[in-house]
Enzyme design. Structure first.
Site, mmCIF file in Angstrom:
data_model
loop_
_atom_site.group_PDB
_atom_site.id
_atom_site.type_symbol
_atom_site.label_atom_id
_atom_site.label_comp_id
_atom_site.label_asym_id
_atom_site.label_seq_id
_atom_site.Cartn_x
_atom_site.Cartn_y
_atom_site.Cartn_z
ATOM 1 N N GLY A 78 -8.881 3.731 7.114
ATOM 2 C CA GLY A 78 -8.613 5.157 7.301
ATOM 3 C C GLY A 78 -7.150 5.455 7.547
ATOM 4 O O GLY A 78 -6.663 6.506 7.156
ATOM 5 N N MET A 135 -9.011 7.913 -0.131
ATOM 6 C CA MET A 135 -9.862 8.233 1.033
ATOM 7 C C MET A 135 -10.476 9.611 0.875
ATOM 8 O O MET A 135 -9.783 10.552 0.466
ATOM 9 C CB MET A 135 -9.024 8.221 2.306
ATOM 10 C CG MET A 135 -8.317 6.911 2.543
ATOM 11 S SD MET A 135 -7.308 7.019 4.010
ATOM 12 C CE MET A 135 -6.674 5.351 4.077
ATOM 13 N N MET A 158 -12.054 4.105 -0.650
ATOM 14 C CA MET A 158 -12.726 4.311 0.639
ATOM 15 C C MET A 158 -13.463 5.642 0.544
ATOM 16 O O MET A 158 -13.122 6.623 1.201
ATOM 17 C CB MET A 158 -11.687 4.302 1.771
ATOM 18 C CG MET A 158 -11.196 2.889 2.071
ATOM 19 S SD MET A 158 -9.659 2.879 3.005
ATOM 20 C CE MET A 158 -8.503 3.013 1.658
ATOM 21 N N ASP A 205 -6.458 -6.816 4.118
ATOM 22 C CA ASP A 205 -5.847 -5.486 4.193
ATOM 23 C C ASP A 205 -5.921 -4.930 5.614
ATOM 24 O O ASP A 205 -7.003 -4.703 6.139
ATOM 25 C CB ASP A 205 -6.613 -4.566 3.216
ATOM 26 C CG ASP A 205 -6.052 -3.155 3.136
ATOM 27 O OD1 ASP A 205 -5.022 -2.873 3.781
ATOM 28 O OD2 ASP A 205 -6.659 -2.337 2.410
ATOM 29 N N GLY A 206 -4.744 -4.704 6.204
ATOM 30 C CA GLY A 206 -4.694 -4.005 7.485
ATOM 31 C C GLY A 206 -3.960 -4.782 8.562
ATOM 32 O O GLY A 206 -4.337 -5.900 8.908
ATOM 33 N N GLY A 207 -2.867 -4.196 9.056
ATOM 34 C CA GLY A 207 -2.171 -4.785 10.202
ATOM 35 C C GLY A 207 -1.443 -6.080 9.912
ATOM 36 O O GLY A 207 -1.210 -6.872 10.827
ATOM 37 N N HIS A 243 -8.241 0.895 -4.118
ATOM 38 C CA HIS A 243 -9.168 0.652 -2.998
ATOM 39 C C HIS A 243 -9.877 1.961 -2.676
ATOM 40 O O HIS A 243 -9.284 2.865 -2.086
ATOM 41 C CB HIS A 243 -8.339 0.139 -1.802
ATOM 42 C CG HIS A 243 -9.120 -0.109 -0.561
ATOM 43 N ND1 HIS A 243 -8.516 -0.339 0.664
ATOM 44 C CD2 HIS A 243 -10.455 -0.177 -0.326
ATOM 45 C CE1 HIS A 243 -9.439 -0.535 1.582
ATOM 46 N NE2 HIS A 243 -10.622 -0.413 1.017
ATOM 47 N N MET A 249 -11.305 -6.236 5.201
ATOM 48 C CA MET A 249 -10.552 -5.257 5.996
ATOM 49 C C MET A 249 -10.285 -5.861 7.374
ATOM 50 O O MET A 249 -11.221 -6.264 8.070
ATOM 51 C CB MET A 249 -11.358 -3.969 6.189
ATOM 52 C CG MET A 249 -11.456 -3.056 4.992
ATOM 53 S SD MET A 249 -9.885 -2.585 4.242
ATOM 54 C CE MET A 249 -8.990 -1.864 5.630
ATOM 55 N N GLY A 298 -2.931 3.766 8.044
ATOM 56 C CA GLY A 298 -1.978 2.669 8.040
ATOM 57 C C GLY A 298 -1.478 2.430 9.465
ATOM 58 O O GLY A 298 -1.745 3.221 10.376
ATOM 59 N N GLY A 299 -0.761 1.345 9.655
ATOM 60 C CA GLY A 299 -0.078 1.099 10.918
ATOM 61 C C GLY A 299 -0.953 0.707 12.096
ATOM 62 O O GLY A 299 -0.545 0.854 13.244
ATOM 63 N N SER A 338 0.851 -1.195 0.000
ATOM 64 C CA SER A 338 0.000 0.000 0.000
ATOM 65 C C SER A 338 0.880 1.236 0.000
ATOM 66 O O SER A 338 1.678 1.448 0.924
ATOM 67 C CB SER A 338 -0.889 0.014 1.242
ATOM 68 O OG SER A 338 -1.367 1.333 1.447
ATOM 69 N N ASP A 380 -4.714 3.425 -1.888
ATOM 70 C CA ASP A 380 -5.780 3.725 -0.935
ATOM 71 C C ASP A 380 -6.320 5.131 -1.137
ATOM 72 O O ASP A 380 -5.675 6.114 -0.786
ATOM 73 C CB ASP A 380 -5.241 3.590 0.498
ATOM 74 C CG ASP A 380 -5.058 2.147 0.905
ATOM 75 O OD1 ASP A 380 -6.016 1.366 0.755
ATOM 76 O OD2 ASP A 380 -3.956 1.785 1.369
ATOM 77 N N GLY A 417 1.252 -2.126 4.192
ATOM 78 C CA GLY A 417 1.760 -0.764 4.071
ATOM 79 C C GLY A 417 2.979 -0.582 4.940
ATOM 80 O O GLY A 417 4.119 -0.616 4.470
ATOM 81 N N SER A 418 2.755 -0.428 6.255
ATOM 82 C CA SER A 418 3.883 -0.165 7.146
ATOM 83 C C SER A 418 4.911 -1.293 7.114
ATOM 84 O O SER A 418 6.118 -1.038 7.167
ATOM 85 C CB SER A 418 3.390 0.110 8.567
ATOM 86 O OG SER A 418 2.336 -0.733 8.904
ATOM 87 N N HIS A 463 -1.101 -1.356 -4.369
ATOM 88 C CA HIS A 463 -2.375 -1.091 -3.695
ATOM 89 C C HIS A 463 -2.490 0.405 -3.424
ATOM 90 O O HIS A 463 -1.618 1.008 -2.780
ATOM 91 C CB HIS A 463 -2.427 -1.886 -2.390
ATOM 92 C CG HIS A 463 -3.732 -1.790 -1.665
ATOM 93 N ND1 HIS A 463 -4.840 -2.547 -1.994
ATOM 94 C CD2 HIS A 463 -4.115 -1.006 -0.626
ATOM 95 C CE1 HIS A 463 -5.838 -2.251 -1.180
ATOM 96 N NE2 HIS A 463 -5.440 -1.305 -0.341
HETATM 97 C C1 DX5 Z 1 -6.311 1.213 5.644
HETATM 98 C C2 DX5 Z 1 -5.823 0.950 4.228
HETATM 99 C C3 DX5 Z 1 -4.700 -0.042 4.206
HETATM 100 C C4 DX5 Z 1 -3.518 0.369 5.021
HETATM 101 C C5 DX5 Z 1 -2.606 -0.795 5.230
HETATM 102 O O1 DX5 Z 1 -7.349 2.093 5.608
HETATM 103 O O2 DX5 Z 1 -6.858 0.428 3.426
HETATM 104 O O3 DX5 Z 1 -4.345 -0.382 2.879
HETATM 105 O O4 DX5 Z 1 -2.833 1.455 4.505
HETATM 106 O O5 DX5 Z 1 -1.569 -0.373 6.039
HETATM 107 P P1 DX5 Z 1 -0.916 -1.315 7.154
HETATM 108 O O6 DX5 Z 1 -0.358 -2.492 6.427
HETATM 109 O O7 DX5 Z 1 0.119 -0.438 7.744
HETATM 110 O O8 DX5 Z 1 -1.996 -1.701 8.120
HETATM 111 ZN ZN ZN Z 2 -6.368 -0.542 1.387
#
Ligand code: DX5
Ligand code: ZN
Length: 216
Positions: free
Chosen positions: A141, A36, A67, A174-176, A65, A136, A143-144, A7, A34, A196-197, A32
């Site tokens: 909203g 928003m 959002m 997606d996420g964490g 993606h 999700m 990352g991290g 991401s 994101d 992402g992170s 990916h």
């Molecule tokens: C969250 C995004 C994710 C996010 C993933 O709203 O859709 O794609 O950036 O980041 P990590 O991997 O750091 O959770």
């Molecule tokens: Zn995403």
């Protein structure tokens, strides 16, 4: 083979082009992206012009993606900007069937995302017409954030729908996700991992992607 979709939300935007080229060189399978809107999620990221301008940095597929509320208003612009897969949120669109048909008519792959608390059963009638489902595993909203454990059960529920109604369906999570939990996420049925992170940590993209693959 499981795909890794970094991401770019965690990238350094002051050198976004360079970051994308390194993702490409370091073995990412998809990019990916994101998007928003500050309304569906409490954060604003970037929109169509960014997607259009980074299109020239790589030939990797763009996994967009959205959002954003009422995504159908923007899918054509994102398709023209170079999206290969467009994901819309179940919670953000009252006419999902129509939106998915519209996305397909633009020659783009379709995906629906579910927030952590949204039931997988909502997808039952849509699964035959989808290319991908995005589970999700954090509240969207930012990352991290930390992976929400009950989402593993949802991945298994989507895998069940896949087995029954659409063998070609891809399951994206997606996420964490980190090198510590990626193995479990994949064991539960994920085909595409967003990170992402975990990918951008310490600026060591290549090592980080390798560690994720080892985790699998
Ligand atoms: C969250 C995004 C994710 C996010 C993933 O709203 O859709 O794609 O950036 O980041 P990590 O991997 O750091 O959770
Ligand atoms: Zn995403």
């Amino acid at each position: 083979m499981v795909k890794i979709a970094p991401s770019i939300l965690s990238a350094d935007f002051s050198k976004l082009g360079e970051e994308i080229r390194s993702l490409d060189r370091c073995g990412a399978d998809l990019i990916h992206i994101d998007v928003m809107d500050g309304s569906f999620v409490p954060n604003i990221s970037f929109g169509v012009p960014i997607v259009q301008s980074i299109r020239k940095c790589t030939r990797l597929p763009f996994d967009v993606h959205l959002m954003i509320r009422e995504p159908s208003r923007y899918v054509e612009s994102f398709a023209k900007a170079g999206a290969d897969i467009i994901t819309v949120h179940f919670e953000a669109d009252s006419h999902l069937d129509r939106t998915l048909n519209y996305i397909r008519s633009l020659g783009v792959k379709t995906a629906v995302a579910l927030n952590p608390a949204t039931l997988v059963d909502n997808l039952k009638y849509l699964v035959p017409y989808l290319d991908m489902v995005l589970i999700m595993s954090v509240n969207p909203g930012f990352g991290g954030q930390k992976y929400i454990d009950y989402c593993s059960r949802k991945i298994r529920e989507v895998r069940d729908l896949k087995d029954r109604y659409n063998k070609n369906l891809m399951i994206e999570v997606d996420g964490g996700i980190s090198k510590y939990n990626i193995g479990n996420v994949v064991k539960n049925g994920a085909d595409v991992i967003v990170a992402g992170s975990a990918v951008f940590k310490n600026g060591r993209i290549k090592d980080n992607i390798e560690m994720l693959r080892e985790g699998i």
